[in-house]
Design a protein around this motif. Sequence first.
Motif, PDB file in Angstrom:
ATOM      1  N   PHE A 114       0.740  -1.182  -0.153  1.00 36.80           N
ATOM      2  CA  PHE A 114       0.141   0.045   0.088  1.00 36.80           C
ATOM      3  C   PHE A 114       0.738   1.205   0.046  1.00 36.80           C
ATOM      4  N   VAL A 115       1.850   1.043   0.851  1.00 37.01           N
ATOM      5  CA  VAL A 115       2.666   2.550   0.975  1.00 37.01           C
ATOM      6  C   VAL A 115       3.564   2.593  -0.201  1.00 37.01           C
ATOM      7  N   HIS A 116       4.168   1.566  -0.620  1.00 36.86           N
ATOM      8  CA  HIS A 116       5.070   1.467  -1.854  1.00 36.86           C
ATOM      9  C   HIS A 116       4.275   1.856  -3.157  1.00 36.86           C
ATOM     10  N   GLY A 117       3.208   1.530  -3.111  1.00 42.04           N
ATOM     11  CA  GLY A 117       2.250   1.693  -4.374  1.00 42.04           C
ATOM     12  C   GLY A 117       1.650   3.231  -4.173  1.00 42.04           C
ATOM     13  N   GLY A 118       1.967   4.127  -3.265  1.00 41.63           N
ATOM     14  CA  GLY A 118       1.468   5.421  -3.298  1.00 41.63           C
ATOM     15  C   GLY A 118       0.523   5.863  -1.848  1.00 41.63           C
ATOM     16  N   GLY A 119       0.376   4.947  -1.251  1.00 41.56           N
ATOM     17  CA  GLY A 119      -0.450   5.372  -0.121  1.00 41.56           C
ATOM     18  C   GLY A 119       0.373   6.003   1.024  1.00 41.56           C
ATOM     19  N   GLY A 120      -0.360   6.647   1.871  1.00 38.31           N
ATOM     20  CA  GLY A 120       0.258   7.202   3.019  1.00 38.31           C
ATOM     21  C   GLY A 120      -0.185   6.487   4.113  1.00 38.31           C
ATOM     22  N   PHE A 121       0.598   6.531   5.358  1.00 42.97           N
ATOM     23  CA  PHE A 121       0.352   5.756   6.481  1.00 42.97           C
ATOM     24  C   PHE A 121       0.853   6.626   7.823  1.00 42.97           C
ATOM     25  N   LEU A 122       0.114   6.689   8.513  1.00 38.53           N
ATOM     26  CA  LEU A 122      -0.015   7.634   9.727  1.00 38.53           C
ATOM     27  C   LEU A 122      -0.107   6.708  11.009  1.00 38.53           C
ATOM     28  N   ALA A 123       1.013   6.558  11.459  1.00 35.17           N
ATOM     29  CA  ALA A 123       1.200   5.696  12.643  1.00 35.17           C
ATOM     30  C   ALA A 123       1.045   6.216  13.880  1.00 35.17           C
ATOM     31  N   PRO A 203      12.984   9.813  20.677  1.00 41.13           N
ATOM     32  CA  PRO A 203      12.361  10.096  19.397  1.00 41.13           C
ATOM     33  C   PRO A 203      10.842  10.085  19.405  1.00 41.13           C
ATOM     34  N   ALA A 204      10.204  10.983  19.112  1.00 46.23           N
ATOM     35  CA  ALA A 204       8.613  11.088  19.354  1.00 46.23           C
ATOM     36  C   ALA A 204       7.798  11.323  18.004  1.00 46.23           C
ATOM     37  N   GLY A 205       8.629  11.449  16.794  1.00 47.62           N
ATOM     38  CA  GLY A 205       7.998  11.529  15.637  1.00 47.62           C
ATOM     39  C   GLY A 205       8.994  11.456  14.458  1.00 47.62           C
ATOM     40  N   TRP A 206       8.437  10.976  13.206  1.00 46.18           N
ATOM     41  CA  TRP A 206       9.400  10.712  12.242  1.00 46.18           C
ATOM     42  C   TRP A 206       8.665  10.736  10.942  1.00 46.18           C
ATOM     43  N   TRP A 207       9.343  10.846   9.694  1.00 47.07           N
ATOM     44  CA  TRP A 207       8.730  10.792   8.491  1.00 47.07           C
ATOM     45  C   TRP A 207       9.880  10.205   7.719  1.00 47.07           C
ATOM     46  N   ARG A 208       9.055   9.406   6.601  1.00 48.33           N
ATOM     47  CA  ARG A 208       9.946   8.686   5.398  1.00 48.33           C
ATOM     48  C   ARG A 208       9.218   8.479   4.280  1.00 48.33           C
ATOM     49  N   GLU A 209       9.740   8.514   3.187  1.00 48.96           N
ATOM     50  CA  GLU A 209       9.222   8.076   1.825  1.00 48.96           C
ATOM     51  C   GLU A 209       9.963   6.846   1.341  1.00 48.96           C
ATOM     52  N   MET A 210       8.752   5.926   0.884  1.00 47.23           N
ATOM     53  CA  MET A 210       9.366   4.579   0.505  1.00 47.23           C
ATOM     54  C   MET A 210       8.510   4.255  -0.924  1.00 47.23           C
ATOM     55  N   GLY A 211       9.265   3.974  -1.725  1.00 42.70           N
ATOM     56  CA  GLY A 211       8.554   3.703  -3.215  1.00 42.70           C
ATOM     57  C   GLY A 211       7.635   4.931  -3.512  1.00 42.70           C
ATOM     58  N   LYS A 212       6.548   4.904  -3.724  1.00 49.95           N
ATOM     59  CA  LYS A 212       5.922   6.116  -3.989  1.00 49.95           C
ATOM     60  C   LYS A 212       4.915   6.656  -3.026  1.00 49.95           C
ATOM     61  N   GLY A 213       5.119   6.163  -1.845  1.00 48.70           N
ATOM     62  CA  GLY A 213       4.226   6.201  -0.689  1.00 48.70           C
ATOM     63  C   GLY A 213       5.111   7.177   0.353  1.00 48.70           C
ATOM     64  N   ALA A 239       0.354  16.023   9.260  1.00 45.16           N
ATOM     65  CA  ALA A 239       0.589  14.813   8.565  1.00 45.16           C
ATOM     66  C   ALA A 239      -0.221  14.045   7.769  1.00 45.16           C
ATOM     67  N   ALA A 240      -1.706  14.276   7.983  1.00 43.83           N
ATOM     68  CA  ALA A 240      -2.631  13.903   6.908  1.00 43.83           C
ATOM     69  C   ALA A 240      -2.535  14.395   5.680  1.00 43.83           C
ATOM     70  N   LYS A 241      -2.461  15.704   5.686  1.00 43.27           N
ATOM     71  CA  LYS A 241      -2.228  16.497   4.325  1.00 43.27           C
ATOM     72  C   LYS A 241      -0.759  16.060   3.661  1.00 43.27           C
ATOM     73  N   TRP A 242       0.151  15.961   4.267  1.00 42.70           N
ATOM     74  CA  TRP A 242       1.417  15.649   3.859  1.00 42.70           C
ATOM     75  C   TRP A 242       1.377  14.260   3.195  1.00 42.70           C
ATOM     76  N   LEU A 243       0.801  13.144   3.881  1.00 48.40           N
ATOM     77  CA  LEU A 243       0.927  11.806   3.587  1.00 48.40           C
ATOM     78  C   LEU A 243       0.015  11.719   2.342  1.00 48.40           C
ATOM     79  N   VAL A 244      -0.970  12.570   1.939  1.00 50.16           N
ATOM     80  CA  VAL A 244      -1.869  12.133   0.722  1.00 50.16           C
ATOM     81  C   VAL A 244      -1.532  13.350  -0.175  1.00 50.16           C
ATOM     82  N   ARG A 245      -0.657  14.123   0.176  1.00 52.44           N
ATOM     83  CA  ARG A 245      -0.169  15.208  -0.665  1.00 52.44           C
ATOM     84  C   ARG A 245      -1.229  16.268  -1.214  1.00 52.44           C
ATOM     85  N   LEU A 246      -1.922  16.609  -0.318  1.00 53.22           N
ATOM     86  CA  LEU A 246      -2.852  17.633  -0.264  1.00 53.22           C
ATOM     87  C   LEU A 246      -2.121  19.064  -0.157  1.00 53.22           C
TER      88      LEU A 246
END
Length: 246
Positions: A114-123, A203-213, A239-246
Amino acid sequence: MKTIVILTLFALTLALPAQKAFDVYQTADRPRALALIGDRYHSPVYIRDHLAKALVRENIPVTFIENVEALTPEALAEHDLLIILRDGMNWPEGFDKPHVKWMTDTQQRAIWDFVHGGGGFLALHNSQGLYPPDGPYYELFGGDYGGHPEPYVFTIRVEDRDHPVTSGVEDFEIFDEQHTVKYYLDREHLLLRSMARDNLSAPAGWWREMGKGRFCYLAPGHTPEALGHPMMQRLMRNAAKWLVRL
């Protein structure tokens, strides 16, 4: 004539922010979120209420599920954003018996794809806790469970003020569980750090990009006060906006 031109430009300047604020409501084509929430230690009610408040501000429709079996490749295919706030444990024989890890290999692979195909994941919060070891879920996560003390007041410090997820976020104090998360990425991806009054730090928060997601982890969320804190609400919205590229 000069006065008219100046007044016109001033009026246009005032109008721009208001128009920009309404741009989010100009289309019915919105990204859809799927949120898996609630476990033995975290009521789905307060999680739902505070997540819904953050997402509705960004006009992101969200479907909440508690049944872990509902997290399927087919369900993910219908959504753009996955949110998880629950741990990896189920107690099929009761809380006085040993727990089992519920996430299957198929579910791990589905999230990875899902993430590598372009989805966003907010954990969120304990979504890094006690999942199957050495699998694609933790490889995607970039971190691991490290335990936590009993809830107390501590500070969330912004480490990267230039990332979209932390836009408008200031350091803040919360009453929550301070998860001492194991973090395996480099400093470039670190967004937040928790700082206790006895100097315990994690650490209390981080980001990463993997594949297209994209992926983002935010540690607070054990208490309603933490999840509802204005700065945490802003973090989840950003985070939600950044993850889905709004």
